[in-house]
Design a protein around this motif. Structure first.
Motif, PDB file in Angstrom:
ATOM      1  N   ILE A 318     -51.435  56.490  89.973  1.00 39.32           N
ATOM      2  CA  ILE A 318     -51.606  56.741  88.538  1.00 39.32           C
ATOM      3  C   ILE A 318     -52.547  55.711  87.904  1.00 39.32           C
ATOM      4  O   ILE A 318     -53.090  55.942  86.815  1.00 39.32           O
ATOM      5  CB  ILE A 318     -50.232  56.727  87.827  1.00 39.32           C
ATOM      6  N   ILE A 319     -52.770  54.571  88.568  1.00 35.36           N
ATOM      7  CA  ILE A 319     -53.604  53.510  87.990  1.00 35.36           C
ATOM      8  C   ILE A 319     -55.055  53.954  87.801  1.00 35.36           C
ATOM      9  O   ILE A 319     -55.598  53.835  86.690  1.00 35.36           O
ATOM     10  CB  ILE A 319     -53.519  52.224  88.846  1.00 35.36           C
ATOM     11  N   PRO A 320     -55.745  54.481  88.843  1.00 31.37           N
ATOM     12  CA  PRO A 320     -57.131  54.920  88.601  1.00 31.37           C
ATOM     13  C   PRO A 320     -57.206  56.069  87.597  1.00 31.37           C
ATOM     14  O   PRO A 320     -58.211  56.216  86.901  1.00 31.37           O
ATOM     15  CB  PRO A 320     -57.616  55.353  89.996  1.00 31.37           C
ATOM     16  N   LEU A 321     -56.141  56.864  87.506  1.00 32.16           N
ATOM     17  CA  LEU A 321     -56.136  57.963  86.538  1.00 32.16           C
ATOM     18  C   LEU A 321     -56.081  57.429  85.108  1.00 32.16           C
ATOM     19  O   LEU A 321     -56.869  57.844  84.247  1.00 32.16           O
ATOM     20  CB  LEU A 321     -54.936  58.883  86.795  1.00 32.16           C
ATOM     21  N   LEU A 322     -55.165  56.502  84.850  1.00 27.92           N
ATOM     22  CA  LEU A 322     -54.984  55.994  83.489  1.00 27.92           C
ATOM     23  C   LEU A 322     -56.127  55.092  83.042  1.00 27.92           C
ATOM     24  O   LEU A 322     -56.496  55.085  81.862  1.00 27.92           O
ATOM     25  CB  LEU A 322     -53.657  55.237  83.374  1.00 27.92           C
TER      26      LEU A 322
END
Length: 497
Positions: A318-322
């Motif tokens: 979820i980190i690269p997405l957010l």
């Protein structure tokens, strides 16, 4: 400061949405042929009428429930319900054959909980730092990062690199259909008014993961109940779901921690996914194990390595997405669709402007792993019945839900036609081992890749060296070359050995 975004908005209703999402994801993950990706693709049109917080929390529950559910089926009948569970099957089913399904399920659940919690804590502590770092990224930096994500995705999600490249370019080509965002002119519509506005993400998602899956299952031969039961050796020990402290101590805390960190870091790598996290963690664990001979014969350490890593991958992805708007895997690509439907634009400013929505989402990643163990104690004895579910009765419902949901969100019969045609094409491609994840990421990231490239070239007045003058951009380009060498040449040789 790490818990700045974790506000008090996580109320009883959100817990209900989270729990419902977890059990939906678990069911879809545990039934062979269904996946958490399919579950979210069905939910995606429905989220249009939900509050953004509720939709995001539900997706987190489905994400984690689906990853764990796939391992349950693999342990019981030697058929992974999800690609992430392929490594778990290697060890878990051996224990089931020995009448120790409960032992395998208990350690799988405990490892999943530990990995999920560690991954969530690492995400909570590092996401703000990465978000602040991304504020300094210029347009060329973003182009190089997106390019690296696309390259990694096409290399890592296919046994045949050429097929991964073809699937990616198909996604990029479909994304290019519609109105040119720079010149406001239609392109690649071939004079057809019906596709001048392009193909929506919802259509792509429903066609790729719902309609295509229905065609796939209709073409496959279902397992009979007698055949499934013959694969399970159920004894009294199969219902003992409390892991022994002696076994946990023998596995060692370092194995849990190492596997969780590997899963978290793999999740951050765009396009890698849970299957790759489990594979790397399992290989590393075996290399450092004092009991290598037990691997492949029902090793609890092997189950721990696979399950801790693939669950730690979820919050990592979820980190690269957010922070950058780049999905870490297929499920987070669909979660990006939820963000888009609710007008939320992923990026560093998302943390500041919508912390009331991201706080509950991050807390959901922290709390959902505990549902894994709780649900095993409460309903573990019924898990053996899940593989017996008649999938042929589910697919008419799935098809109906997919079509009604898509029409309710788009009010377009044309989009239904597009989804059906696309689903059939994806079915034909999947039957020939063309991967779907690079196709989806190509479609999602294609417009971002084009926008950042054209903007960079415009600002640099056509000077292509702008992409190597920026330190960040140069770093990402170098990493892209390294990834091509390692994933395209070295990794296949290592796996073959």
């Amino acid at each position: 400061m790490a818990f700045e975004y974790l506000s008090s908005y996580f109320d009883s209703w959100l817990i209900l949405y989270l729990t419902a999402g977890y059990f939906i994801g678990f069911f879809f993950g545990a039934v062979p042929g269904l996946t958490s990706t399919l579950a979210i693709s069905l939910l995606l049109p429905i989220t249009f009428g939900m509050e953004a917080i509720n939709a995001l929390v539900t997706c987190v529950g489905i994400f984690i429930g689906g990853i764990y559910g796939g391992g349950v089926t693999g342990i019981l009948i030697n058929i992974p319900g999800a690609p992430a569970a392929a490594i778990t099957v290697t060890e878990g089913y051996k224990l089931t054959q020995k009448g120790k399904a409960g032992l395998a399920l208990s350690h799988g659940a405990f490892s999943s909980m530990v990995g999920g919690v560690i991954g969530a804590l690492l995400t909570i502590f590092f996401i703000q730092l990465i978000s602040e770092l991304s504020l300094g990224f210029m347009t060329p930096d973003k182009f190089s990062l997106i390019l690296m994500a696309i390259v990694v995705s096409m290399l890592i999600n296919s046994n045949d690199i050429l097929k991964g490249i073809i699937a990616t370019f198909l996604g990029l080509m479909l994304a290019a259909i519609g109105i040119d965002s720079f010149e406001a002119l239609p392109r690649m519509s071939f004079g057809m008014e019906n596709i001048r506005e392009g193909i929506s993400l919802l259509t792509i998602v429903v066609g790729t993961f719902a309609i295509a899956e229905i065609f796939t299952q209709l073409a496959s031969k279902p397992l009979l109940a007698e055949e499934i039961l013959s694969r399970m050796n159920i004894t009294k020990d199969s219902y003992k779901f409390m892991p022994k402290f002696k076994d946990i101590k023998e596995i060692g805390f370092f194995c849990y921690l190492r596997s969780s960190i590997i899963g978290f870091l793999t999740g951050i790598l765009p396009g890698a996914g849970a299957a790759m996290a489990a594979l790397i963690s399992y290989a590393v664990s075996k290399a450092f194990s004092n009991n290598k001979n037990a691997y492949g014969k029902g090793s609890l350490e092997g189950i721990t390595a696979a399950e801790a890593s693939n669950n730690a991958m979820c919050p990592g992805a979820i980190i690269p997405l957010l922070t950058f708007g780049i999905p870490g895997d297929a499920v987070t690509a669909l979660i990006l669709g939820v963000f888009n439907l609710h007008g939320l634009i992923p990026g560093p400013m998302l943390m500041i402007e919508h912390s009331d929505k991201l706080g509950p989402m991050l807390l959901a990643f922290l709390f959902t792993p505990f549902l894994i163990v709780i649900s095993l104690f409460a309903f573990g004895r019924y898990y053996i019945k899940i593989p017996l579910v008649n999938r042929q009765l589910l697919y008419p419902f799935i098809a109906f839900t997919a079509m009604i949901g898509l029409y309710a969100a788009t009010f377009s019969m044309l989009q239904l036609l597009h989804a059906t045609i696309l689903g059939f094409v994806i079915f034909l491609l999947s039957a020939r081992d063309y991967p779907t994840v690079p196709f989806l990421l190509g479609f999602i990231l294609g417009p971002l890749l084009e926008k950042t490239f054209r903007t960079s070239m415009s600002l640099a007045k056509g000077d292509i060296t702008t992409f190597v003058r920026s330190p960040y951009s140069l770093l990402f380009l170098v990493l892209t070359v390294v990834m091509i060498y390692f994933l395209g040449f070295r990794l296949p040789k290592i796996l073959k050995k």
